[in-house]
Design an enzyme around this catalytic site. Structure first.
Site, PDB file in Angstrom:
ATOM      1  N   GLY A  96       0.359   2.400  -7.782  1.00  0.00           N
ATOM      2  CA  GLY A  96       0.175   3.001  -9.097  1.00  0.00           C
ATOM      3  C   GLY A  96      -1.231   3.547  -9.164  1.00  0.00           C
ATOM      4  O   GLY A  96      -1.681   4.205  -8.223  1.00  0.00           O
ATOM      5  N   GLU A  97      -1.917   3.236 -10.221  1.00  0.00           N
ATOM      6  CA  GLU A  97      -3.285   3.721 -10.405  1.00  0.00           C
ATOM      7  C   GLU A  97      -4.177   2.494 -10.578  1.00  0.00           C
ATOM      8  O   GLU A  97      -4.094   1.795 -11.589  1.00  0.00           O
ATOM      9  CB  GLU A  97      -3.288   4.627 -11.657  1.00  0.00           C
ATOM     10  CG  GLU A  97      -4.605   5.234 -12.005  1.00  0.00           C
ATOM     11  CD  GLU A  97      -5.214   6.032 -10.863  1.00  0.00           C
ATOM     12  OE1 GLU A  97      -4.497   6.800 -10.198  1.00  0.00           O
ATOM     13  OE2 GLU A  97      -6.418   5.854 -10.627  1.00  0.00           O
ATOM     14  N   SER A  98      -4.999   2.225  -9.567  1.00  0.00           N
ATOM     15  CA  SER A  98      -5.740   0.955  -9.573  1.00  0.00           C
ATOM     16  C   SER A  98      -6.722   0.856 -10.737  1.00  0.00           C
ATOM     17  O   SER A  98      -6.970  -0.239 -11.245  1.00  0.00           O
ATOM     18  CB  SER A  98      -6.441   0.729  -8.237  1.00  0.00           C
ATOM     19  OG  SER A  98      -7.250   1.824  -7.908  1.00  0.00           O
ATOM     20  N   CYS A 133      -0.726  -0.263  -1.711  1.00  0.00           N
ATOM     21  CA  CYS A 133      -1.460   0.920  -2.175  1.00  0.00           C
ATOM     22  C   CYS A 133      -2.467   0.566  -3.273  1.00  0.00           C
ATOM     23  O   CYS A 133      -3.476  -0.077  -2.967  1.00  0.00           O
ATOM     24  CB  CYS A 133      -0.459   1.992  -2.583  1.00  0.00           C
ATOM     25  SG  CYS A 133      -1.169   3.633  -2.502  1.00  0.00           S
ATOM     26  N   ARG A 188     -10.767   4.177  -1.806  1.00  0.00           N
ATOM     27  CA  ARG A 188      -9.623   4.789  -2.503  1.00  0.00           C
ATOM     28  C   ARG A 188      -9.406   6.222  -1.994  1.00  0.00           C
ATOM     29  O   ARG A 188     -10.350   6.883  -1.573  1.00  0.00           O
ATOM     30  CB  ARG A 188      -9.872   4.848  -4.006  1.00  0.00           C
ATOM     31  CG  ARG A 188      -9.951   3.496  -4.680  1.00  0.00           C
ATOM     32  CD  ARG A 188     -10.095   3.673  -6.195  1.00  0.00           C
ATOM     33  NE  ARG A 188      -8.906   4.266  -6.772  1.00  0.00           N
ATOM     34  CZ  ARG A 188      -8.924   5.107  -7.804  1.00  0.00           C
ATOM     35  NH1 ARG A 188     -10.057   5.457  -8.377  1.00  0.00           N
ATOM     36  NH2 ARG A 188      -7.803   5.612  -8.260  1.00  0.00           N
ATOM     37  N   ILE A 237       0.941   7.610  -0.340  1.00  0.00           N
ATOM     38  CA  ILE A 237       0.783   8.446  -1.543  1.00  0.00           C
ATOM     39  C   ILE A 237      -0.621   8.218  -2.106  1.00  0.00           C
ATOM     40  O   ILE A 237      -0.925   7.133  -2.599  1.00  0.00           O
ATOM     41  CB  ILE A 237       1.844   8.097  -2.614  1.00  0.00           C
ATOM     42  CG1 ILE A 237       3.261   8.193  -2.033  1.00  0.00           C
ATOM     43  CG2 ILE A 237       1.696   9.018  -3.833  1.00  0.00           C
ATOM     44  CD1 ILE A 237       4.353   7.641  -2.937  1.00  0.00           C
ATOM     45  N   ARG A 238      -1.473   9.217  -1.983  1.00  0.00           N
ATOM     46  CA  ARG A 238      -2.882   9.072  -2.405  1.00  0.00           C
ATOM     47  C   ARG A 238      -3.415   7.685  -2.022  1.00  0.00           C
ATOM     48  O   ARG A 238      -3.922   6.931  -2.835  1.00  0.00           O
ATOM     49  CB  ARG A 238      -3.042   9.351  -3.912  1.00  0.00           C
ATOM     50  CG  ARG A 238      -2.889  10.840  -4.256  1.00  0.00           C
ATOM     51  CD  ARG A 238      -2.890  11.130  -5.740  1.00  0.00           C
ATOM     52  NE  ARG A 238      -1.710  10.603  -6.378  1.00  0.00           N
ATOM     53  CZ  ARG A 238      -1.672   9.531  -7.176  1.00  0.00           C
ATOM     54  NH1 ARG A 238      -2.766   8.889  -7.465  1.00  0.00           N
ATOM     55  NH2 ARG A 238      -0.536   9.140  -7.680  1.00  0.00           N
ATOM     56  N   HIS A 292       3.824   2.249   1.239  1.00  0.00           N
ATOM     57  CA  HIS A 292       4.778   1.705   0.266  1.00  0.00           C
ATOM     58  C   HIS A 292       6.034   1.136   0.927  1.00  0.00           C
ATOM     59  O   HIS A 292       7.077   1.798   0.936  1.00  0.00           O
ATOM     60  CB  HIS A 292       5.186   2.809  -0.722  1.00  0.00           C
ATOM     61  CG  HIS A 292       4.078   3.231  -1.627  1.00  0.00           C
ATOM     62  ND1 HIS A 292       3.816   2.610  -2.827  1.00  0.00           N
ATOM     63  CD2 HIS A 292       3.145   4.189  -1.488  1.00  0.00           C
ATOM     64  CE1 HIS A 292       2.770   3.174  -3.406  1.00  0.00           C
ATOM     65  NE2 HIS A 292       2.349   4.139  -2.615  1.00  0.00           N
ATOM     66  N   GLU A 343       7.988  -0.805  -0.250  1.00  0.00           N
ATOM     67  CA  GLU A 343       9.029  -0.987  -1.288  1.00  0.00           C
ATOM     68  C   GLU A 343       9.875   0.279  -1.461  1.00  0.00           C
ATOM     69  O   GLU A 343      10.896   0.247  -2.150  1.00  0.00           O
ATOM     70  CB  GLU A 343       8.383  -1.394  -2.630  1.00  0.00           C
ATOM     71  CG  GLU A 343       7.621  -0.302  -3.368  1.00  0.00           C
ATOM     72  CD  GLU A 343       6.204  -0.063  -2.850  1.00  0.00           C
ATOM     73  OE1 GLU A 343       5.865  -0.524  -1.749  1.00  0.00           O
ATOM     74  OE2 GLU A 343       5.422   0.625  -3.544  1.00  0.00           O
TER      75      GLU A 343
HETATM   76  N1  GLN Z   1      -4.763   6.412  -5.477  1.00  0.00           N
HETATM   77  C1  GLN Z   1      -4.268   5.255  -6.171  1.00  0.00           C
HETATM   78  C2  GLN Z   1      -5.390   4.293  -6.490  1.00  0.00           C
HETATM   79  O1  GLN Z   1      -6.345   4.203  -5.778  1.00  0.00           O
HETATM   80  C3  GLN Z   1      -3.225   4.521  -5.372  1.00  0.00           C
HETATM   81  C4  GLN Z   1      -1.995   5.364  -5.215  1.00  0.00           C
HETATM   82  C5  GLN Z   1      -0.734   4.579  -5.057  1.00  0.00           C
HETATM   83  O2  GLN Z   1      -0.676   3.395  -5.398  1.00  0.00           O
HETATM   84  N2  GLN Z   1       0.302   5.252  -4.637  1.00  0.00           N
HETATM   85  O3  GLN Z   1      -5.294   3.618  -7.473  1.00  0.00           O
END
Ligand code: GLN
Length: 192
Positions: free
Chosen positions: A53-55, A82, A109, A137-138, A173, A175
Protein backbone atom coordinates in the site's frame (compact mmCIF):
# COMPACT_ATOMS: atom_id res chain seq x y z
CA UNK A 1 -4.78 -26.78 16.55
CA UNK A 2 -5.97 -24.02 14.21
CA UNK A 3 -3.71 -21.25 12.95
CA UNK A 4 -4.88 -17.66 13.28
CA UNK A 5 -3.38 -15.07 10.93
CA UNK A 6 -4.19 -11.36 11.16
CA UNK A 7 -3.84 -8.86 8.32
CA UNK A 8 -3.16 -5.24 9.25
CA UNK A 9 -6.23 -3.63 7.70
CA UNK A 10 -5.57 0.10 7.72
CA UNK A 11 -4.74 0.73 4.04
CA UNK A 12 -3.45 -1.23 1.05
CA UNK A 13 -4.15 -4.64 -0.47
CA UNK A 14 -5.74 -6.11 2.65
CA UNK A 15 -8.34 -8.32 0.96
CA UNK A 16 -5.70 -9.95 -1.27
CA UNK A 17 -3.68 -10.90 1.82
CA UNK A 18 -6.73 -12.27 3.60
CA UNK A 19 -7.70 -14.30 0.50
CA UNK A 20 -4.16 -15.68 0.07
CA UNK A 21 -3.85 -16.80 3.71
CA UNK A 22 -7.39 -18.23 3.67
CA UNK A 23 -6.43 -20.27 0.59
CA UNK A 24 -3.29 -21.41 2.32
CA UNK A 25 -5.16 -22.44 5.46
CA UNK A 26 -8.11 -24.05 3.69
CA UNK A 27 -8.82 -27.49 5.06
CA UNK A 28 -7.04 -26.85 8.36
CA UNK A 29 -9.82 -26.86 10.90
CA UNK A 30 -10.09 -23.89 13.23
CA UNK A 31 -7.72 -21.79 11.07
CA UNK A 32 -8.63 -18.26 10.01
CA UNK A 33 -7.31 -15.03 8.50
CA UNK A 34 -8.86 -11.90 9.99
CA UNK A 35 -8.44 -8.13 9.66
CA UNK A 36 -6.55 -6.22 12.39
CA UNK A 37 -7.42 -2.59 13.09
CA UNK A 38 -7.06 -2.21 16.85
CA UNK A 39 -4.66 -3.49 19.51
CA UNK A 40 -7.29 -5.95 20.81
CA UNK A 41 -7.38 -7.65 17.37
CA UNK A 42 -3.80 -8.89 17.91
CA UNK A 43 -4.80 -11.23 20.73
CA UNK A 44 -4.25 -14.94 19.99
CA UNK A 45 -2.72 -14.38 16.54
CA UNK A 46 0.04 -16.73 15.40
CA UNK A 47 1.06 -14.38 12.60
CA UNK A 48 0.39 -10.98 11.12
CA UNK A 49 0.62 -9.83 7.50
CA UNK A 50 1.52 -6.20 6.85
CA UNK A 51 0.25 -5.48 3.34
CA UNK A 52 1.43 -3.47 0.40
CA UNK A 53 0.00 0.00 0.00
CA UNK A 54 1.38 3.37 0.95
CA UNK A 55 3.78 3.17 3.88
CA UNK A 56 3.41 6.86 4.80
CA UNK A 57 -0.37 6.43 5.08
CA UNK A 58 -0.13 3.11 6.95
CA UNK A 59 2.41 4.65 9.33
CA UNK A 60 0.06 7.54 10.12
CA UNK A 61 -2.85 5.15 10.73
CA UNK A 62 -0.78 2.86 12.96
CA UNK A 63 -0.16 5.92 15.14
CA UNK A 64 -3.77 7.03 15.04
CA UNK A 65 -5.03 3.58 16.07
CA UNK A 66 -2.55 3.22 18.94
CA UNK A 67 -0.86 0.25 17.29
CA UNK A 68 2.86 1.20 17.47
CA UNK A 69 3.67 -0.38 20.82
CA UNK A 70 1.38 -3.43 20.37
CA UNK A 71 2.92 -4.15 16.96
CA UNK A 72 6.48 -3.66 18.22
CA UNK A 73 5.74 -6.18 20.96
CA UNK A 74 3.89 -8.66 18.73
CA UNK A 75 5.12 -12.16 19.53
CA UNK A 76 3.97 -14.00 16.40
CA UNK A 77 5.57 -14.02 12.98
CA UNK A 78 5.23 -11.08 10.62
CA UNK A 79 4.79 -11.51 6.85
CA UNK A 80 5.46 -8.10 5.33
CA UNK A 81 5.13 -7.15 1.68
CA UNK A 82 6.25 -3.98 -0.11
CA UNK A 83 4.96 -1.07 2.04
CA UNK A 84 4.86 -3.67 4.83
CA UNK A 85 8.59 -4.31 4.29
CA UNK A 86 9.22 -0.57 4.70
CA UNK A 87 7.27 -0.57 7.98
CA UNK A 88 8.90 -3.76 9.32
CA UNK A 89 12.41 -2.29 8.89
CA UNK A 90 14.26 -0.40 11.58
CA UNK A 91 15.61 2.30 9.24
CA UNK A 92 14.12 3.93 6.15
CA UNK A 93 15.22 6.75 3.86
CA UNK A 94 11.95 8.69 4.35
CA UNK A 95 11.37 10.55 7.63
CA UNK A 96 7.60 10.48 7.09
CA UNK A 97 7.57 6.75 7.84
CA UNK A 98 7.95 5.67 11.45
CA UNK A 99 9.10 2.07 11.25
CA UNK A 100 8.21 -0.81 13.56
CA UNK A 101 11.81 -1.98 13.95
CA UNK A 102 10.88 -5.66 13.63
CA UNK A 103 13.72 -6.52 11.23
CA UNK A 104 17.20 -4.97 11.44
CA UNK A 105 17.58 -3.58 7.92
CA UNK A 106 17.78 -0.28 6.09
CA UNK A 107 15.11 0.17 3.43
CA UNK A 108 14.92 2.60 0.52
CA UNK A 109 11.42 3.41 -0.74
CA UNK A 110 10.55 3.45 -4.45
CA UNK A 111 13.96 2.04 -5.22
CA UNK A 112 13.26 1.13 -8.84
CA UNK A 113 12.89 4.76 -9.94
CA UNK A 114 9.74 6.85 -9.76
CA UNK A 115 8.94 6.36 -13.43
CA UNK A 116 8.87 2.56 -13.09
CA UNK A 117 5.42 1.82 -11.74
CA UNK A 118 5.53 -1.91 -11.85
CA UNK A 119 7.42 -4.82 -13.29
CA UNK A 120 7.57 -8.57 -13.04
CA UNK A 121 10.62 -10.71 -12.67
CA UNK A 122 11.37 -14.38 -12.44
CA UNK A 123 13.20 -14.47 -9.13
CA UNK A 124 15.37 -17.13 -7.53
CA UNK A 125 14.43 -17.30 -3.86
CA UNK A 126 16.52 -19.31 -1.41
CA UNK A 127 14.51 -22.32 -0.29
CA UNK A 128 12.32 -22.55 -3.41
CA UNK A 129 13.10 -25.21 -5.98
CA UNK A 130 11.70 -23.16 -8.88
CA UNK A 131 11.86 -19.38 -9.52
CA UNK A 132 9.06 -17.18 -8.19
CA UNK A 133 7.13 -14.86 -10.52
CA UNK A 134 7.53 -11.65 -8.50
CA UNK A 135 5.33 -8.58 -9.05
CA UNK A 136 7.04 -5.33 -8.04
CA UNK A 137 4.85 -2.21 -7.66
CA UNK A 138 6.70 0.99 -6.71
CA UNK A 139 8.78 -1.34 -4.63
CA UNK A 140 11.39 -0.71 -1.96
CA UNK A 141 14.64 -2.61 -1.49
CA UNK A 142 16.74 -3.31 1.57
CA UNK A 143 20.16 -1.70 1.09
CA UNK A 144 21.70 -3.21 4.21
CA UNK A 145 20.70 -5.94 6.66
CA UNK A 146 21.79 -6.49 10.24
CA UNK A 147 23.21 -9.65 11.83
CA UNK A 148 20.88 -12.61 11.82
CA UNK A 149 18.95 -11.47 8.76
CA UNK A 150 19.04 -14.03 5.93
CA UNK A 151 18.88 -12.59 2.42
CA UNK A 152 16.59 -14.85 0.38
CA UNK A 153 16.59 -12.91 -2.91
CA UNK A 154 18.18 -9.92 -4.52
CA UNK A 155 18.01 -8.01 -7.81
CA UNK A 156 20.51 -5.45 -9.18
CA UNK A 157 18.74 -2.65 -7.22
CA UNK A 158 19.09 -4.41 -3.87
CA UNK A 159 17.72 -7.02 -1.49
CA UNK A 160 14.08 -8.01 -2.11
CA UNK A 161 13.38 -10.94 0.25
CA UNK A 162 14.61 -11.58 3.78
CA UNK A 163 13.98 -13.79 6.76
CA UNK A 164 14.74 -12.62 10.28
CA UNK A 165 13.81 -15.21 12.88
CA UNK A 166 10.04 -15.66 12.69
CA UNK A 167 9.56 -12.67 10.35
CA UNK A 168 9.75 -12.53 6.56
CA UNK A 169 9.65 -9.46 4.32
CA UNK A 170 9.32 -9.10 0.55
CA UNK A 171 9.69 -6.05 -1.69
CA UNK A 172 7.26 -7.70 -4.11
CA UNK A 173 3.73 -9.11 -3.68
CA UNK A 174 3.49 -12.86 -3.00
CA UNK A 175 -0.19 -12.27 -2.14
CA UNK A 176 -0.89 -11.55 -5.84
CA UNK A 177 -0.76 -14.22 -8.50
CA UNK A 178 -1.86 -17.33 -6.65
CA UNK A 179 1.58 -18.82 -5.94
CA UNK A 180 1.48 -19.56 -2.20
CA UNK A 181 4.91 -21.16 -1.79
CA UNK A 182 6.26 -18.21 0.22
CA UNK A 183 3.20 -18.20 2.48
CA UNK A 184 3.74 -21.91 3.11
CA UNK A 185 7.44 -21.38 3.78
CA UNK A 186 6.52 -18.65 6.28
CA UNK A 187 3.97 -20.81 8.12
CA UNK A 188 6.36 -23.76 8.16
CA UNK A 189 8.99 -21.48 9.73
CA UNK A 190 6.57 -20.76 12.57
CA UNK A 191 6.09 -24.46 13.11
CA UNK A 192 2.34 -24.23 12.41
N1 GLN B 1 5.86 2.75 -2.68
C1 GLN B 1 5.07 2.27 -1.58
C2 GLN B 1 5.65 2.73 -0.26
O1 GLN B 1 6.82 2.90 -0.13
C3 GLN B 1 4.97 0.77 -1.56
C4 GLN B 1 4.21 0.28 -2.75
C5 GLN B 1 3.50 -1.01 -2.53
O2 GLN B 1 3.26 -1.42 -1.39
N2 GLN B 1 3.07 -1.62 -3.60
O3 GLN B 1 4.89 2.92 0.65
Amino acid sequence: MGVKVGVLALQGDVSEHIAAFRDCLAGRSGSTAVPVRHPRDLAHLDALAIPGGESTAISRLIGKNGLYEPLRGFEGGVFATCAGMVLAADRVDDPRVRTLGLIPMHVARNAFGRQVDSREASLDVAGLAEPFRAVFIRAPVATEVGPGVAVLARVPEGIVAVRSGRHMAFAFHPELGGDLRLHRMFLAGLGV
